[in-house]
Design an enzyme around this catalytic site. Structure first.
Site, PDB file in Angstrom:
ATOM      1  N   LYS A 183       0.870  -1.187   0.000  1.00 17.36           N
ATOM      2  CA  LYS A 183       0.000   0.000   0.000  1.00 17.36           C
ATOM      3  C   LYS A 183       0.893   1.219   0.000  1.00 17.36           C
ATOM      4  O   LYS A 183       2.037   1.168   0.467  1.00 17.36           O
ATOM      5  CB  LYS A 183      -0.896   0.006   1.247  1.00 17.36           C
ATOM      6  CG  LYS A 183      -2.178   0.778   1.080  1.00 17.36           C
ATOM      7  CD  LYS A 183      -3.202   0.002   0.281  1.00 17.36           C
ATOM      8  CE  LYS A 183      -4.504   0.738   0.119  1.00 17.36           C
ATOM      9  NZ  LYS A 183      -5.554  -0.133  -0.434  1.00 17.36           N
TER      10      LYS A 183
HETATM   11  P1  NAD Z   1     -14.036   7.188  -2.749  1.00 12.83           P
HETATM   12  O1  NAD Z   1     -13.183   8.346  -2.345  1.00 12.83           O
HETATM   13  O2  NAD Z   1     -14.403   7.002  -4.190  1.00 12.83           O
HETATM   14  O3  NAD Z   1     -15.416   7.174  -1.931  1.00 12.83           O
HETATM   15  C1  NAD Z   1     -15.507   7.325  -0.545  1.00 12.83           C
HETATM   16  C2  NAD Z   1     -16.806   8.075  -0.294  1.00 12.83           C
HETATM   17  O4  NAD Z   1     -17.037   8.083   1.112  1.00 12.83           O
HETATM   18  C3  NAD Z   1     -16.760   9.524  -0.752  1.00 12.83           C
HETATM   19  O5  NAD Z   1     -17.924   9.826  -1.488  1.00 12.83           O
HETATM   20  C4  NAD Z   1     -16.677  10.317   0.561  1.00 12.83           C
HETATM   21  O6  NAD Z   1     -17.303  11.578   0.479  1.00 12.83           O
HETATM   22  C5  NAD Z   1     -17.411   9.387   1.501  1.00 12.83           C
HETATM   23  N1  NAD Z   1     -17.067   9.569   2.914  1.00 12.83           N
HETATM   24  C6  NAD Z   1     -15.878   9.892   3.446  1.00 12.83           C
HETATM   25  N2  NAD Z   1     -15.957   9.938   4.794  1.00 12.83           N
HETATM   26  C7  NAD Z   1     -17.234   9.653   5.097  1.00 12.83           C
HETATM   27  C8  NAD Z   1     -17.936   9.539   6.320  1.00 12.83           C
HETATM   28  N3  NAD Z   1     -17.342   9.733   7.486  1.00 12.83           N
HETATM   29  N4  NAD Z   1     -19.255   9.223   6.268  1.00 12.83           N
HETATM   30  C9  NAD Z   1     -19.870   8.992   5.087  1.00 12.83           C
HETATM   31  N5  NAD Z   1     -19.255   9.097   3.895  1.00 12.83           N
HETATM   32  C10 NAD Z   1     -17.941   9.418   3.910  1.00 12.83           C
HETATM   33  O7  NAD Z   1     -13.256   5.900  -2.190  1.00 12.83           O
HETATM   34  P2  NAD Z   1     -13.493   4.400  -2.594  1.00 12.83           P
HETATM   35  O8  NAD Z   1     -12.514   4.030  -3.653  1.00 12.83           O
HETATM   36  O9  NAD Z   1     -14.954   4.167  -2.812  1.00 12.83           O
HETATM   37  O10 NAD Z   1     -13.006   3.662  -1.266  1.00 12.83           O
HETATM   38  C11 NAD Z   1     -13.830   3.572  -0.124  1.00 12.83           C
HETATM   39  C12 NAD Z   1     -13.278   2.489   0.786  1.00 12.83           C
HETATM   40  O11 NAD Z   1     -13.230   1.256   0.054  1.00 12.83           O
HETATM   41  C13 NAD Z   1     -11.859   2.705   1.303  1.00 12.83           C
HETATM   42  O12 NAD Z   1     -11.760   2.101   2.586  1.00 12.83           O
HETATM   43  C14 NAD Z   1     -11.000   1.929   0.312  1.00 12.83           C
HETATM   44  O13 NAD Z   1      -9.754   1.558   0.867  1.00 12.83           O
HETATM   45  C15 NAD Z   1     -11.904   0.734   0.103  1.00 12.83           C
HETATM   46  N6  NAD Z   1     -11.654  -0.017  -1.123  1.00 12.83           N
HETATM   47  C16 NAD Z   1     -11.709   0.582  -2.348  1.00 12.83           C
HETATM   48  C17 NAD Z   1     -11.513  -0.173  -3.486  1.00 12.83           C
HETATM   49  C18 NAD Z   1     -11.636   0.411  -4.852  1.00 12.83           C
HETATM   50  O14 NAD Z   1     -11.579  -0.361  -5.839  1.00 12.83           O
HETATM   51  N7  NAD Z   1     -11.840   1.692  -4.995  1.00 12.83           N
HETATM   52  C19 NAD Z   1     -11.208  -1.554  -3.378  1.00 12.83           C
HETATM   53  C20 NAD Z   1     -11.174  -2.137  -2.113  1.00 12.83           C
HETATM   54  C21 NAD Z   1     -11.408  -1.362  -0.996  1.00 12.83           C
END
Ligand code: NAD
Length: 425
Positions: free
Chosen positions: A115
């Protein structure tokens, strides 16, 4: 090393590295792993801290801190995303790197775990400042990344564009185009069909498997989603199309509710137009701090770590918890949820669809031959289905919860690879 979650302070339970260690310890004990193997598996292979000097648009010079942690390369090149956030810490990156090792092993793809992160606030940086940070960060990592070594991908606040800059910088140094150095790229630069939806699709696929255990069908399932980004937005969209009722969406600035189910695509359009999910005509605004405790069949946290802790786990009223985010539940909350008999789809299984299609992207880049979306989705479904079955049968066989079962399965696979390879001295 932490061995019991009962003695954890709130600060400890919400430290991602200690949370990862607590699960690791429990799974290692269940597997009777010897001390030497535990030491190898619990520590990262390599940690790199870089200081990134960047000229800001107003001419000032600033230095940003960046990290890359490679937790394991036992089963293949290290793999894992890069996040840009003011909250990035080495402990967080270390934990996320270890979760990537376990996640790749749970879905049985030939990658280790890594990471990266840069301590910066992308919301106050211009695109050209972000580009300069990305390029210098990529250049600083040149010696340890590469298609055979370590393959970054997007994570919070990084996207296809950041990956394109990253790939271009690496390629300029290599003197030829190396698309397979990162995944999550734009389609025109070697990205894979289906990658953007993959994590959300994976969440839906494992939730569908869990429903069968409860004799439920999507039509009689209410879903609450926290975080309406890449993972939560896609999961909500695909789940609605599959017949689920998405009753609430929670964002950082508010929450919207409709007991008959929100029109997710209209909500995405509303957010695009207004910049927020709030005041959506197809639902009512509700308190964002209470929405997670609505009665529902599926709760899908897809925002940040530590959404469910010892302070609020007792208020969860979901049958199934599908962890779209990494580390949304603390170890102490795990115990509370177990007492409440919540069926947990742990992050290292539930959100593994993203890294699985990243693996497909890497394979396609290296072959120079691209698959159609149907093939990507079919192969993803095969892997999510068999991984769910493997985790659940481990849980049944060893009488542990799904999270510990997933860790056990992963630790067993990585330990086996290390034993086969032997220790180079
Ligand atoms: P992203 O930035 O696209 O989306 C996150 C969303 O959550 C945003 O819209 C943000 O405004 C919202 N948010 C932030 N803090 C918040 C809170 N306290 N309450 C409610 N909403 C809140 O990110 P993502 O890529 O969707 O990733 C989200 C999670 O999923 C992370 O933990 C990431 O590590 C995990 N993840 C992502 C992927 C991927 O393919 N993108 C894969 C595996 C895991």
């Amino acid at each position: 090393m932490m061995t019991t979650t009962l003695s954890m302070t709130f600060e400890q339970e919400t430290n991602p590295w200690l949370a990862a260690e607590a699960r690791f310890d429990q799974a290692a004990a269940e597997l009777n792993l010897d001390d030497g193997m535990r030491k190898i598996l619990s520590m990262p292979t390599r940690e790199l801290t870089v200081y990134i000097p960047v000229q800001l648009d107003d001419g000032r010079l600033e230095v940003f801190t960046g990290y890359r942690v490679q937790h394991s390369i036992a089963r293949g090149p290290a793999k894992g995303g890069i996040r840009y956030s003011p909250q990035v810490t080495l402990d967080e990156v270390r934990a996320l790197a270890s979760w990537m090792t376990w996640k790749c092993a749970v879905v049985n793809i030939p990658f280790g775990g890594a990471k990266g992160g840069v301590v910066c606030d992308p919301h106050v940086l211009s695109d050209s400042e972000l580009e300069r940070i990305t390029r210098r960060y990529a250049a600083e990592l040149m010696d340890i990344i590469g298609p055979e070594r370590d393959i970054p991908a997007p994570d919070m606040n990084t996207n296809e564009q950041v990956m394109a800059w990253f790939m271009d910088t690496y390629s300029m140094h290599a003197r030829h185009t190396v698309t397979a150095v990162v995944t999550g790229k734009p389609m025109d630069l070697g990205g894979s069909r289906g990658r953007a939806e993959a994590t959300g699709r994976g969440c839906m696929l494992v939730t569908l498997k869990a429903l069968r255990r409860f004799g439920l069908s999507p039509e009689n399932c209410r879903v609450v989603v926290q975080g309406f980004g890449n993972v939560g937005g896609m999961a909500a969209k695909l789940m609605r199309r599959a017949g689920f009722k998405i009753v609430a969406i929670i964002e950082w600035d508010g929450a919207v509710y409709n007991p008959h189910g929100l029109d997710v695509e209209a909500l995405l359009a509303h957010r695009k137009e207004t910049g927020s999910i709030v005041d959506f005509p197809g639902g009512e605004n509700i308190d964002r701090n209470e929405a997670m405790f609505l009665e529902c069949e599926v709760l899908l946290p897809a925002a940040t770590e530590n959404a469910i802790t010892s302070e609020n786990a007792h208020r969860i009223r979901a049958k199934i918890l599908c962890e779209g985010a990494n580390g949304p539940t603390t170890p102490v909350a795990d115990e509370i949820l177990a007492e409440k008999r919540v069926f947990v789809l742990p992050d290292i299984l539930a959100n593994a669809g993203g890294v699985t299609v990243s693996y497909f992207e890497w394979v396609q880049d290296r072959q120079g031959f691209f698959w159609n979306e149907q093939l990507v989705n079919e192969r993803l479904a095969e892997i999510m289905d068999s991984s769910f079955d493997a985790v659940v049968s481990y849980a049944d066989k060893h009488r542990v919860n799904n999270r510990i079962a997933a860790y056990m399965l992963a630790l067993d696979r990585v330990a086996f690879a290390i034993k086969l390879r032997g220790i180079y001295a």
